[in-house]
Every structure is written in C-alpha cells, then in structure tokens.
Design an enzyme around this catalytic site. Structure first.
Site, PDB file in Angstrom:
ATOM      1  N   ILE A   1       9.558   4.180   6.157  1.00  0.00           N
ATOM      2  CA  ILE A   1       9.244   5.199   7.150  1.00  0.00           C
ATOM      3  C   ILE A   1      10.480   6.044   7.466  1.00  0.00           C
ATOM      4  O   ILE A   1      11.433   5.584   8.118  1.00  0.00           O
ATOM      5  CB  ILE A   1       8.629   4.571   8.424  1.00  0.00           C
ATOM      6  CG1 ILE A   1       7.434   3.680   8.022  1.00  0.00           C
ATOM      7  CG2 ILE A   1       8.208   5.660   9.412  1.00  0.00           C
ATOM      8  CD1 ILE A   1       6.383   4.340   7.100  1.00  0.00           C
TER       9      ILE A   1
ATOM     10  N   ALA B   1       0.853  -1.200   0.000  1.00  0.00           N
ATOM     11  CA  ALA B   1       0.000   0.000   0.000  1.00  0.00           C
ATOM     12  C   ALA B   1       0.883   1.242   0.000  1.00  0.00           C
ATOM     13  O   ALA B   1       1.111   1.867   1.036  1.00  0.00           O
ATOM     14  CB  ALA B   1      -0.925  -0.010   1.224  1.00  0.00           C
ATOM     15  N   GLY B   2       1.435   1.547  -1.193  1.00  0.00           N
ATOM     16  CA  GLY B   2       2.234   2.762  -1.364  1.00  0.00           C
ATOM     17  C   GLY B   2       1.357   3.797  -2.042  1.00  0.00           C
ATOM     18  O   GLY B   2       0.683   4.597  -1.389  1.00  0.00           O
TER      19      GLY B   2
ATOM     20  N   ARG C   1      35.373  27.032 -16.955  1.00  0.00           N
ATOM     21  CA  ARG C   1      35.939  25.889 -17.690  1.00  0.00           C
ATOM     22  C   ARG C   1      36.239  26.307 -19.136  1.00  0.00           C
ATOM     23  O   ARG C   1      35.345  26.733 -19.875  1.00  0.00           O
ATOM     24  CB  ARG C   1      34.938  24.725 -17.671  1.00  0.00           C
ATOM     25  CG  ARG C   1      35.253  23.578 -18.575  1.00  0.00           C
ATOM     26  CD  ARG C   1      36.374  22.716 -18.029  1.00  0.00           C
ATOM     27  NE  ARG C   1      36.580  21.531 -18.855  1.00  0.00           N
ATOM     28  CZ  ARG C   1      37.694  20.826 -18.828  1.00  0.00           C
ATOM     29  NH1 ARG C   1      38.690  21.175 -18.022  1.00  0.00           N
ATOM     30  NH2 ARG C   1      37.817  19.757 -19.589  1.00  0.00           N
TER      31      ARG C   1
ATOM     32  N   GLU D   1       5.392  10.866  -1.317  1.00  0.00           N
ATOM     33  CA  GLU D   1       4.217  11.749  -1.177  1.00  0.00           C
ATOM     34  C   GLU D   1       3.401  11.798  -2.474  1.00  0.00           C
ATOM     35  O   GLU D   1       2.899  12.850  -2.873  1.00  0.00           O
ATOM     36  CB  GLU D   1       4.628  13.148  -0.702  1.00  0.00           C
ATOM     37  CG  GLU D   1       5.116  13.121   0.742  1.00  0.00           C
ATOM     38  CD  GLU D   1       5.294  14.478   1.361  1.00  0.00           C
ATOM     39  OE1 GLU D   1       4.456  15.360   1.118  1.00  0.00           O
ATOM     40  OE2 GLU D   1       6.284  14.641   2.086  1.00  0.00           O
TER      41      GLU D   1
END
Ligand SMILES: Cc1cc2nc3c(=O)[nH]c(=O)nc-3n(C[C@H](O)[C@H](O)[C@H](O)COP(=O)(O)OP(=O)(O)OC[C@H]3O[C@@H](n4cnc5c(N)ncnc54)[C@H](O)[C@@H]3O)c2cc1C
Length: 387
Positions: free
Chosen positions: A162, A135-136, A271, A367
C-alpha cells in the site's frame, strides 16, 4: 524536455499546453531533494504540490479541483512532466488522484466535501488499498472482509503493497462484503488512518524507495456512511478508478523515457570515443532512433487513451491497457539503452540513468502487470471479432 512537439497534437488543447509549460517551469526551479527520509520528503511534496495548485488536477472542480470531471489528459501531462524531474514527485501527485479516485467517481457529496478539497490542497494524503499477499493480479481472491453490523462495517484482514501507507490520512479500502462469490462480492470503504483497529504492520523497501507498507485490520469499525458506492460494487469501482489512472502510469513512464533520451543525447554528444563524439557512431544513432520512435509511439497511445476518456468514451479499458503496456515496456528499453550509452557511469549510484533504471521497473508490475494488460487487450480483441 527537448522535444515538445507532441503538445501540438490534436489530442490536446491550449489549456493543456499551458498546464505543461507552467508545471515544467515550476519543476525547473523546485528542489526535489534526494532519496533520504522518504516519508517526510513525500509529506513535503504533497504539501508543496498542493500549495502550488497542481493537485487540483486530481479532483473534480466542484470539490476544489481544476476541471469539471477528472481530466485524464491533464493528469497524464502532470505525471509525465513530474516524472521527467523526479519519480517521487510523480508518485506523490499520482497517489493523491488514485487514493481519492473512488470518492471522486462514486462518493456521496458528503464524502466528497469531506475529503476532496483537502486532497487538492495537499493537506490530506490519500491511499488506495486493494492488493493483498494472495490477491495482487487476482483481485477477486481478496480475503479482507467487511461485515455489516447495524450501522457499521467491521473490517478484518491484511492489505499489502500500500503506497503512502503510514503517511496517508485516509485509505480507500476494498473488502469482501459477500453479496456474491468472487469479484461481485466486494465493496469500497473510506478508512481514516486514526481509526482504531487499523495498524501499519510492516514497511516495505523497494529499489526506488517510496512509502510502502502492509496494513492490518483487526475488528476495525467504520460507519456504514463510509462505504463508497453501493454494496457489492467494489470491483467495478476499483476497475473504473484504474480506467482513469492506468493511462497515466503510461504517462509517467513516458516522462522517465524522455529524460533518459535527453540525457543520452547530451552525454553522447560530448563523450569522445575513438577521436570523435560517441554520437558519431552509427550504432549510437540506431539506439537514439529507437528511443525517439518508441517515445512517440508511447505518447500517441497515452494521449489517444486520455483523449478518448475525456472526450467521448465512458470506459477505455482497452486503450488504457495498450497505453500502459506499451509505454512502460518501451520506457524500460529506452532507459536500458541510456544506461548502456553512459557506459560504466550509467550504473553508478547517483547517475541519472541509474536512478531512472530503478524508477521505471515497478511501473510494469503495479496497477496490473504487463501480462494482465495483454490479457485485457486480447479479450477485447476477441470481443470485437465476435468471439
Ligand atoms: C511499488 C509498488 C507500489 C504498489 N502500490 C500499490 C497500492 O498503492 N495499492 C495497491 O492496492 N497495490 C499496490 N501495489 C500492488 C500491485 O498492484 C501488485 O504488486 C500487482 O497487482 C501484482 O500483484 P502481485 O505482486 O501479487 O503479483 P502476482 O499477482 O503474484 O503476479 C506475479 C506475476 O505473474 C504474472 N502474471 C500475472 N497475471 C498473469 C496472467 N494472467 N498471465 C500470465 N502472467 C501473469 C506477472 O508477470 C506478474 O508480475 C504496488 C506494487 C508495487 C510493486
């Protein structure tokens, strides 16, 4: 940070400008260290961010915070500025807010008094425990259960991914209480790290290291008073918390992207290639132009969403999804361009572009992965068209 003109945009006020400038000055003199001994590094960062007062932005004023309610613009500015200097500092700051967000938004006054002043002072570390192996993205598939038994709940199951696992003093845990099937049958709980029945069962190592673990709950009993909000409101609480913090994931991405641009400008200006600085080549200019434009577009979406939430809109699901989606994807491209402009040195361990390349990646996944944000935006768009 070379370009600070965004601070003059109307989304922000003088208090935000001062916050950003004071935090940037603090960051410029702070020793952020390296990627060794991550758990202790994060404990120290939380303590130092707390002592310096920055964590006050993670809780409401009544409970030791800075503003009357969580000010998303302040959280976003803090995350952007910290991420510019150190991914781990941004992580430590963000988790204090995300880990205690459910308490700030839905906790009882007793819960707020017990946890929030310590979160703001950096004397207690917070964590947010929503995800499980199965369950992501699909939060409603959550299996961890919390059974009501007298004046207690008994938690059983496993959470994974977590952040702050193992160093947190308390976890805001989401579990199935079964009022209804799916998303309507979840509730939120505060579980102290020392609670019998809660164990850290695995440590997870990632490309940009931070404390990350699997948690196991085995007949883990918490008082009924540890429930946050109403029974069955867990999904709503999780989504409302993400509604505040999703925008700020975009802000962290923006901080990484700004650093990549500043480093790329500096590198290409010094550079020498084919008898002139790399910056003289038009393809370099094209890269820098795309980076700068995408940074401004990201900032507009991030601060539009934060401002809307702070000033006039209760929920900013669509705006936050757009901010997170665009800013994280654009930052990945910007950082990739910076690595390219650095040439071989861009992939050498310890090079700033190499570090940013690792640090940005997870933001497009946690998220709510980019695809999940697209689903949210599309649904909201159809809604607006009455479909
Ligand atoms: C570094 C890190 C820190 C984290 N910290 C926390 C934490 O503190 N607390 C917590 O609870 N969780 C945390 N997570 C978990 C995180 O939120 C999940 O990893 C995320 O929600 C994705 O779930 P998943 O890994 O199970 O991937 P899955 O759900 O298996 O998704 C895999 C992929 O499928 C694609 N996908 C998903 N949905 C759709 C769709 N609708 N349409 C098309 N494609 C889709 C996406 O590309 C996604 O990346 C963290 C993760 C990481 C990597």
């Amino acid at each position: 940070m070379a370009d600070k003109t965004y601070l003059d945009w109307p989304f922000l006020d003088d208090s935000h400008r001062k916050l950003q400038s004071d935090l940037a000055a603090w960051c410029a003199q702070y020793d952020f260290g390296d990627e060794e001994d991550i758990d202790n590094r994060c404990r120290q960062l939380v303590a130092d961010l707390g002592k310096a007062g920055w964590l006050k932005n993670c809780v409401p004023a009544k409970w030791g915070g800075a503003s009357e309610k969580l000010d998303v613009r302040s959280i976003a500015l803090c995350r952007e500025t910290l991420a510019y200097y150190s991914g781990l500092a941004d992580f430590s700051f963000a988790m204090q807010g995300l880990g205690s967000g459910a308490i700030s938004l839905y906790g009882t006054d007793a819960q707020r008094q017990q946890y929030l002043p310590a979160v703001a002072a950096g004397t207690a570390i917070a964590a947010f425990a929503l995800s499980e192996a199965e369950a992501g993205s699909d939060v409603a598939a959550m299996a961890t259960s919390a059974e009501h038994s007298g004046d207690e709940y008994v938690l059983n199951g496993e959470k994974t991914w977590i952040s702050n696992g193992g160093i947190a003093d308390f976890y805001c845990v989401f579990a199935r209480t079964g009022e209804e099937p799916g998303a309507r049958g979840l509730s939120a709980f505060i579980v102290e790290a020392s609670n019998p029945g809660l164990e850290i069962t695995a440590k997870i190592e990632t490309i940009a290291p931070h404390p990350l673990t699997t948690l196991s709950f085995s007949d883990c009993r918490v008082a009924a008073s540890a429930r946050i909000g109403e029974s069955g409101e867990g999904f709503k609480i999780a989504m409302a918390t993400l509604d505040v913090f999703r925008t700020t994931v975009g802000a962290a991405a923006l901080g990484f992207a700004r650093r990549a641009l500043d480093e790329a400008v500096q590198h290409t200006s010094t550079r020498e290639l084919f008898g002139a600085p790399l910056s003289a080549l038009q393809m370099t200019e094209a890269s820098i132009a795309e980076m700068a434009t995408e940074i401004d577009a990201s900032a507009l979406l991030v601060y539009r969403s934060a401002w809307a939430k702070d000033c006039y809109q209760e929920r900013v699901t669509r705006e936050a999804a757009m901010a997170k989606l665009y800013a994280t994807e654009a930052a990945q491209k910007t950082i990739d361009r910076a690595v390219q402009l650095f040439g071989g040195s861009g992939v050498v361990k310890g090079n700033i572009a190499e570090r940013l390349y690792r640090e940005i990646r997870a933001l497009r996944i946690y998220e709510g992965a980019s695809e999940v944000q697209k689903v949210i935006i599309a649904r909201q768009t159809y809604n607006r068209h009455g479909k």
